[in-house]
Design a protein around this motif. Structure first.
Motif, short mmCIF file in Angstrom:
data_model
loop_
_atom_site.label_atom_id
_atom_site.label_comp_id
_atom_site.label_asym_id
_atom_site.label_seq_id
_atom_site.Cartn_x
_atom_site.Cartn_y
_atom_site.Cartn_z
N ARG A 1 -52.62 -92.97 -23.21
CA ARG A 1 -51.70 -92.70 -23.61
C ARG A 1 -51.65 -91.07 -23.56
N ARG A 2 -52.76 -90.87 -23.47
CA ARG A 2 -52.99 -89.66 -23.87
C ARG A 2 -52.96 -88.39 -22.09
N LEU A 3 -52.84 -89.67 -21.24
CA LEU A 3 -52.76 -89.41 -19.93
C LEU A 3 -51.07 -89.09 -19.77
N ALA A 4 -50.89 -89.89 -19.72
CA ALA A 4 -49.29 -90.21 -19.89
C ALA A 4 -48.31 -88.66 -20.81
N SER A 5 -48.60 -88.59 -21.61
CA SER A 5 -48.02 -88.12 -23.05
C SER A 5 -47.65 -86.59 -22.70
N GLY A 6 -48.56 -86.04 -21.78
CA GLY A 6 -47.60 -84.35 -21.34
C GLY A 6 -46.09 -84.11 -20.89
N ALA A 7 -46.05 -85.55 -20.35
CA ALA A 7 -44.12 -85.68 -19.79
C ALA A 7 -43.34 -85.53 -20.40
N PHE A 8 -43.45 -86.54 -22.11
CA PHE A 8 -42.60 -86.34 -22.91
C PHE A 8 -42.74 -85.70 -23.96
N ASP B 1 -44.87 -83.51 -7.04
CA ASP B 1 -44.10 -83.38 -8.77
C ASP B 1 -43.96 -83.91 -9.41
N ASP B 2 -44.95 -84.90 -10.00
CA ASP B 2 -43.90 -85.73 -10.66
C ASP B 2 -45.19 -86.44 -11.21
N LEU B 3 -44.86 -87.85 -12.31
CA LEU B 3 -45.86 -88.37 -13.38
C LEU B 3 -46.30 -89.67 -11.92
N THR B 4 -45.95 -89.81 -11.21
CA THR B 4 -46.76 -91.17 -10.66
C THR B 4 -47.59 -90.46 -10.23
N THR B 5 -48.13 -89.13 -9.10
CA THR B 5 -48.91 -88.68 -8.75
C THR B 5 -50.17 -87.85 -9.31
N ALA B 6 -49.28 -87.87 -11.04
CA ALA B 6 -50.73 -87.00 -10.86
C ALA B 6 -51.66 -88.50 -12.30
N VAL C 1 -51.78 -91.50 -10.09
CA VAL C 1 -52.31 -91.31 -8.71
C VAL C 1 -53.73 -90.69 -9.35
N GLN C 2 -53.58 -89.60 -9.40
CA GLN C 2 -54.99 -88.60 -9.57
C GLN C 2 -55.95 -88.47 -10.05
N VAL C 3 -55.59 -88.72 -11.52
CA VAL C 3 -56.66 -89.88 -12.13
C VAL C 3 -57.08 -91.02 -11.97
N HIS C 4 -56.84 -91.79 -11.55
CA HIS C 4 -57.40 -93.17 -10.77
C HIS C 4 -58.37 -92.49 -9.46
N ASP C 5 -57.63 -91.49 -8.88
CA ASP C 5 -58.57 -91.65 -7.66
C ASP C 5 -59.60 -90.70 -7.84
N ALA C 6 -59.80 -89.95 -8.79
CA ALA C 6 -60.82 -89.20 -8.91
C ALA C 6 -61.72 -89.71 -9.82
N ASP C 7 -61.49 -90.37 -10.69
CA ASP C 7 -62.38 -90.95 -11.98
C ASP C 7 -61.74 -92.40 -11.94
N GLY C 8 -62.15 -93.57 -11.34
CA GLY C 8 -61.79 -94.65 -12.13
C GLY C 8 -62.04 -95.25 -13.18
N ASP C 9 -62.74 -94.55 -13.89
CA ASP C 9 -63.20 -94.82 -15.00
C ASP C 9 -62.08 -94.44 -16.37
N ARG C 10 -61.48 -93.42 -16.19
CA ARG C 10 -60.59 -93.07 -17.22
C ARG C 10 -59.15 -93.47 -16.36
N LEU C 11 -58.67 -94.20 -15.58
CA LEU C 11 -57.73 -95.69 -15.76
C LEU C 11 -57.91 -95.73 -14.48
N GLU D 1 -54.41 -100.72 -14.67
CA GLU D 1 -53.92 -99.61 -15.50
C GLU D 1 -53.27 -99.17 -14.57
N LEU D 2 -53.23 -98.50 -13.64
CA LEU D 2 -52.41 -97.31 -13.11
C LEU D 2 -50.99 -98.78 -12.60
N LEU D 3 -51.05 -99.58 -12.87
CA LEU D 3 -49.84 -100.23 -11.72
C LEU D 3 -49.36 -100.64 -12.95
N ALA D 4 -49.40 -101.21 -14.24
CA ALA D 4 -49.29 -101.58 -15.32
C ALA D 4 -48.70 -100.39 -16.03
#
Length: 422
Positions: free
Chosen positions: A97-104, A213-218, A220-230, A234-237
């Motif tokens: 939830r924290r990873l997506a909350s900034g957009a909302f 500059d969108d939430l999908t890119t953000a 994806v970058q979290v997942h690619d930088a650290d798969g334990d965070r996402l 979980e990314l697709l879901a």
């Protein structure tokens, strides 16, 4: 009628289309009632609010899901929902939830006001043009769906040309959110989930190749930088759930609310005359005919609520639509009354799983209703609208209307007060 019989009625097509009389049959047994072994139904406002916030209750986890649905991992629909923040408990839920909350955030939502207004005006202009011959139009297809789907797709970075296909996929996928689902319905949900997941697989590849500059890119970058965070699953879901939740409930809020307003012409006239009333109207519309009618929680420890003991492992069916009409909380709850003081409906839930996009949904509705009513003072239903036979996500299959003669209004700036976020 005992509680078990009332539950059978609630799950029937008749009960799903109009659940409110059955809610009152359940309420007659108390705010918390055991409907069958291990299942407790909650209709009271304070009791639903309490259980949504109680850390001893959570959503169905993998272990419990294995017990009640051993083959769930083979279902693309169930497994996708299960890997999203919608169906996970802390700490995984909090992490995602924290990873997506900034957009909302309230600031981001407030900053979208002019954009949402402009999209609503554009859609309304197009709907008026289509109805120039006086024939009915479907306000769901022409306005209530494309407005919220356009907003959430812009946040996610989904191309405008791809948006029309999402309504069917989402409608199919969300069948798994119902309390009961047949094998045939599950097959339809799985097909929708597969198509939606395949779409986002391709979008993720595109965003890796060309970040935006969108939430999908953000994400994806979290997942690619650290798969334990996402994780990849979980990314697709979460992309799927963010898209579906971003328009499905708001489409139903706009459709349900418009039917209520057209059935209460004096209230509609008051809102048409004073768009600043929109925040109070939206809260009452959410209370009166909630687009989300229920959610479920599982107790991890013994809980006492409403004078009833729920043993550890109990399932609690929290009827949000019933809680919103609890006479202990709302005077004359069966009456639509937008002058109520601080309605605070539970339509968006409460506690850790409170709807991430609640502020955005409120903003869209607060702008849309005054705009529709002012531009289309002769707006009327074209026949009797038909509800979908869904209980969890309550809405109409289609909503034919006649527009009448459009009014000339100043559409340069959004009408109404800033968005309210109780």
């Amino acid at each position: 009628m005992d509680a078990a019989e009332a539950m059978t009625l609630l799950m029937s097509p008749q009960g799903r289309i109009d659940p409110y009389p059955t809610y009152e049959r359940l309420r007659a047994h108390g705010p918390v009632v055991q409907a069958m072994p291990g299942l407790y139904v909650v209709t009271g406002y304070p009791e639903v609010d309490e259980l949504l916030r109680d850390p001893r209750l959570g959503v169905l986890d993998d272990e419990r899901r294995d017990e009640v649905w051993p083959n769930w991992r083979a279902s693309p629909a169930v497994s996708s929902i299960a890997r999203s923040m919608l169906r996970t408990n802390p700490p995984d839920h909090s992490r995602m939830r924290r990873l997506a909350s900034g957009a909302f955030s309230p600031r981001r939502v407030a900053g979208m006001r002019d954009v949402v207004h402009a999209q609503a005006v554009e859609l309304l202009d197009a709907m008026v043009a289509r109805a120039s011959d006086g024939e009915p139009v479907d306000v769901l297809a022409d306005f209530a769906y494309p407005l919220p789907v356009g907003v959430i797709c812009a946040l996610l970075g989904v191309p405008a040309a791809d948006r029309p296909m999402f309504r069917r996929w989402a409608g199919d996928l969300t069948g798994v959110l119902e309390p009961e689902i047949t094998a045939e319905e599950l097959a339809v949900a799985d097909a929708g989930a597969t198509e939606l997941r395949d779409y986002f697989v391709e979008l993720v590849v595109d965003r890796r190749r060309a970040p935006a500059d969108d939430l999908t890119t953000a994400l994806v970058q979290v997942h690619d930088a650290d798969g334990d965070r996402l994780t990849g699953a979980e990314l697709l879901a979460n992309l799927m759930v963010l898209l579906v939740a971003g328009f499905e409930t708001t489409t139903n809020l706009l459709g349900n609310g418009l039917v209520v307003l057209l059935g209460h012409p004096e209230a509609a006239a008051a809102l048409r005359a004073d768009p600043d009333l929109a925040p109070a109207y939206v809260e009452e519309l959410l209370r009166f005919d909630s687009p989300v009618q229920l959610t479920t929680r599982i107790s991890t420890a013994p809980v006492r609520c409403g004078g009833v003991d729920l043993p550890a492992g109990s399932a609690a069916l929290l009827l949000l639509g019933a809680a919103n009409r609890d006479p202990r909380r709302f005077a004359d709850p069966q009456r639509f009354d937008p002058t109520r003081d601080q309605a605070h409906p539970l339509s968006f839930g409460a506690g850790p799983h409170y709807c991430l996009g609640a502020g955005l949904a409120r903003l869209e509705a607060q702008l849309a209703f005054p705009l529709l009513l002012r531009r289309l003072p002769e707006l009327a239903l074209a026949g009797t609208p038909r509800h979908r036979t869904r209980l969890t996500l309550r809405g109409y299959q289609s909503l034919p209307v006649t527009l009448g003669t459009p009014a000339v209004v100043d559409r340069g700036t959004p009408a109404g007060a800033p968005p309210s976020t109780p």
